[in-house]
Design a protein around this motif. Structure first.
Motif, PDB file in Angstrom:
ATOM      1  N   LYS A 126       7.340   0.966  55.511  1.00 31.17           N
ATOM      2  CA  LYS A 126       7.036   2.137  54.688  1.00 31.17           C
ATOM      3  C   LYS A 126       7.370   3.412  55.455  1.00 31.17           C
ATOM      4  N   VAL A 127       7.412   4.537  54.740  1.00 34.92           N
ATOM      5  CA  VAL A 127       7.716   5.820  55.364  1.00 34.92           C
ATOM      6  C   VAL A 127       6.732   6.082  56.511  1.00 34.92           C
ATOM      7  N   GLY A 128       7.276   6.485  57.648  1.00 38.61           N
ATOM      8  CA  GLY A 128       6.447   6.796  58.813  1.00 38.61           C
ATOM      9  C   GLY A 128       6.002   5.581  59.595  1.00 38.61           C
ATOM     10  N   LYS A 129       6.610   4.430  59.327  1.00 41.18           N
ATOM     11  CA  LYS A 129       6.219   3.196  60.019  1.00 41.18           C
ATOM     12  C   LYS A 129       7.449   2.482  60.581  1.00 41.18           C
ATOM     13  N   ALA A 130       7.194   1.523  61.466  1.00 34.98           N
ATOM     14  CA  ALA A 130       8.237   0.677  62.036  1.00 34.98           C
ATOM     15  C   ALA A 130       7.760  -0.763  61.988  1.00 34.98           C
ATOM     16  N   GLN A 131       8.722  -1.657  61.897  1.00 34.20           N
ATOM     17  CA  GLN A 131       8.419  -3.084  61.991  1.00 34.20           C
ATOM     18  C   GLN A 131       9.622  -3.763  62.621  1.00 34.20           C
ATOM     19  N   GLY A 132       9.363  -4.538  63.658  1.00 40.86           N
ATOM     20  CA  GLY A 132      10.471  -5.177  64.361  1.00 40.86           C
ATOM     21  C   GLY A 132      11.413  -4.117  64.905  1.00 40.86           C
ATOM     22  N   ASN A 133      12.686  -4.246  64.577  1.00 39.91           N
ATOM     23  CA  ASN A 133      13.684  -3.297  65.092  1.00 39.91           C
ATOM     24  C   ASN A 133      14.072  -2.237  64.065  1.00 39.91           C
ATOM     25  N   VAL A 134      13.247  -2.063  63.026  1.00 42.91           N
ATOM     26  CA  VAL A 134      13.563  -1.128  61.948  1.00 42.91           C
ATOM     27  C   VAL A 134      12.505  -0.031  61.867  1.00 42.91           C
ATOM     28  N   LEU A 135      12.954   1.241  61.881  1.00 40.19           N
ATOM     29  CA  LEU A 135      12.068   2.405  61.785  1.00 40.19           C
ATOM     30  C   LEU A 135      12.397   3.148  60.501  1.00 40.19           C
ATOM     31  N   ARG A 136      11.400   3.454  59.694  1.00 37.80           N
ATOM     32  CA  ARG A 136      11.621   4.210  58.458  1.00 37.80           C
ATOM     33  C   ARG A 136      11.591   5.690  58.773  1.00 37.80           C
ATOM     34  N   LEU A 137      12.677   6.387  58.427  1.00 36.34           N
ATOM     35  CA  LEU A 137      12.788   7.811  58.720  1.00 36.34           C
ATOM     36  C   LEU A 137      12.507   8.683  57.512  1.00 36.34           C
ATOM     37  N   SER A 138      12.862   8.206  56.326  1.00 40.50           N
ATOM     38  CA  SER A 138      12.660   8.971  55.095  1.00 40.50           C
ATOM     39  C   SER A 138      12.599   7.967  53.948  1.00 40.50           C
ATOM     40  N   PRO A 139      12.380   8.429  52.721  1.00 37.69           N
ATOM     41  CA  PRO A 139      12.240   7.470  51.620  1.00 37.69           C
ATOM     42  C   PRO A 139      13.402   6.493  51.459  1.00 37.69           C
ATOM     43  N   THR A 140      14.616   6.883  51.823  1.00 36.58           N
ATOM     44  CA  THR A 140      15.754   5.971  51.651  1.00 36.58           C
ATOM     45  C   THR A 140      16.584   5.807  52.919  1.00 36.58           C
ATOM     46  N   THR A 141      16.004   6.123  54.088  1.00 41.10           N
ATOM     47  CA  THR A 141      16.751   6.037  55.344  1.00 41.10           C
ATOM     48  C   THR A 141      15.912   5.342  56.422  1.00 41.10           C
ATOM     49  N   TRP A 142      16.564   4.424  57.146  1.00 41.97           N
ATOM     50  CA  TRP A 142      15.939   3.699  58.244  1.00 41.97           C
ATOM     51  C   TRP A 142      16.846   3.767  59.460  1.00 41.97           C
ATOM     52  N   LEU A 143      16.261   3.628  60.637  1.00 40.96           N
ATOM     53  CA  LEU A 143      16.996   3.496  61.885  1.00 40.96           C
ATOM     54  C   LEU A 143      16.823   2.054  62.329  1.00 40.96           C
ATOM     55  N   VAL A 144      17.925   1.370  62.606  1.00 42.08           N
ATOM     56  CA  VAL A 144      17.893  -0.031  63.006  1.00 42.08           C
ATOM     57  C   VAL A 144      18.379  -0.108  64.454  1.00 42.08           C
ATOM     58  N   GLU A 145      17.539  -0.643  65.324  1.00 40.20           N
ATOM     59  CA  GLU A 145      17.904  -0.782  66.731  1.00 40.20           C
ATOM     60  C   GLU A 145      18.325  -2.217  67.000  1.00 40.20           C
ATOM     61  N   GLY A 146      19.460  -2.378  67.686  1.00 40.42           N
ATOM     62  CA  GLY A 146      19.923  -3.717  68.043  1.00 40.42           C
ATOM     63  C   GLY A 146      20.715  -4.372  66.924  1.00 40.42           C
ATOM     64  N   GLU A 147      20.596  -5.663  66.846  1.00 36.87           N
ATOM     65  CA  GLU A 147      21.370  -6.482  65.913  1.00 36.87           C
ATOM     66  C   GLU A 147      21.082  -6.104  64.456  1.00 36.87           C
ATOM     67  N   ALA A 148      22.152  -5.882  63.698  1.00 33.61           N
ATOM     68  CA  ALA A 148      21.994  -5.472  62.296  1.00 33.61           C
ATOM     69  C   ALA A 148      22.844  -6.313  61.349  1.00 33.61           C
ATOM     70  N   ALA A 149      23.405  -7.438  61.823  1.00 30.44           N
ATOM     71  CA  ALA A 149      24.297  -8.254  60.997  1.00 30.44           C
ATOM     72  C   ALA A 149      23.600  -8.789  59.744  1.00 30.44           C
ATOM     73  N   ALA A 150      22.345  -9.202  59.870  1.00 30.62           N
ATOM     74  CA  ALA A 150      21.628  -9.746  58.709  1.00 30.62           C
ATOM     75  C   ALA A 150      21.444  -8.671  57.642  1.00 30.62           C
ATOM     76  N   ILE A 151      21.177  -7.456  58.070  1.00 29.58           N
ATOM     77  CA  ILE A 151      21.014  -6.349  57.124  1.00 29.58           C
ATOM     78  C   ILE A 151      22.345  -6.047  56.457  1.00 29.58           C
TER      79      ILE A 151
END
Length: 160
Positions: A40-65
């Motif tokens: 959700k907005v303002g949260k992170a889980q695993g290697n994914v950080l939510r930055l805004s309602p439709t934008t995330w920052l993904v750290e590391g491997e992103a092939a599955a996404i």
């Protein structure tokens, strides 16, 4: 010496994930690939950080996404545009209050919370790793200057 450690971790593969059109359909496919919902907005889980309602920052491997994304958005490498800096120790929250417009001392800013805020005129994304540490994603072009600012500021923090 203060009660904060400033540790440059260097660059990591980072991607910006943006969803559009029907973001719920893409988010559902991505969640299935990840094994958990996108945060959700303002949260992170695993290697994914939510930055805004439709934008995330993904750290590391992103092939599955990338495989699950389809035409519902884009996954764009940042090209090493960010340095990762860990702030740790009892005074990391106080250090973030120096030159910031964000209340890093708020109890609401807890483990896996994410915020993007200007610090000393630099937009920085923060992720709380633990009660004792925070990870900062700093634009690479400003990383040395911001770390210098933090070291100077840390020298003036009261000892606990």
């Amino acid at each position: 010496m203060t009660d904060v450690t400033i540790e440059q971790l260097g660059r990591a593969p980072l991607h910006m994930l943006e969803l559009w059109g029907d973001p719920k359909a893409a988010a559902k496919r991505i969640a299935k690939a990840l094994g958990h919902d996108l945060p959700k907005v303002g949260k992170a889980q695993g290697n994914v950080l939510r930055l805004s309602p439709t934008t995330w920052l993904v750290e590391g491997e992103a092939a599955a996404i990338e495989a699950a994304l389809g035409d519902g958005g884009a996954l764009t490498p940042t090209g090493g545009g960010y340095e990762r800096v860990r702030l740790s120790g009892p005074a990391w929250r106080s250090l973030l209050m120096e030159g910031s417009l964000f209340d890093a001392e708020s109890a609401q800013f807890a483990i896996d919370c994410v915020a993007t805020t200007p610090i000393d005129h630099v937009a920085v994304t923060l992720r709380v790793e633990s009660e004792n540490a925070c990870l900062a994603y700093v634009p690479a072009s400003h990383a040395a200057d911001l770390q210098h600012f933090w070291r100077l500021s840390a020298g003036g923090l009261p000892q606990s």
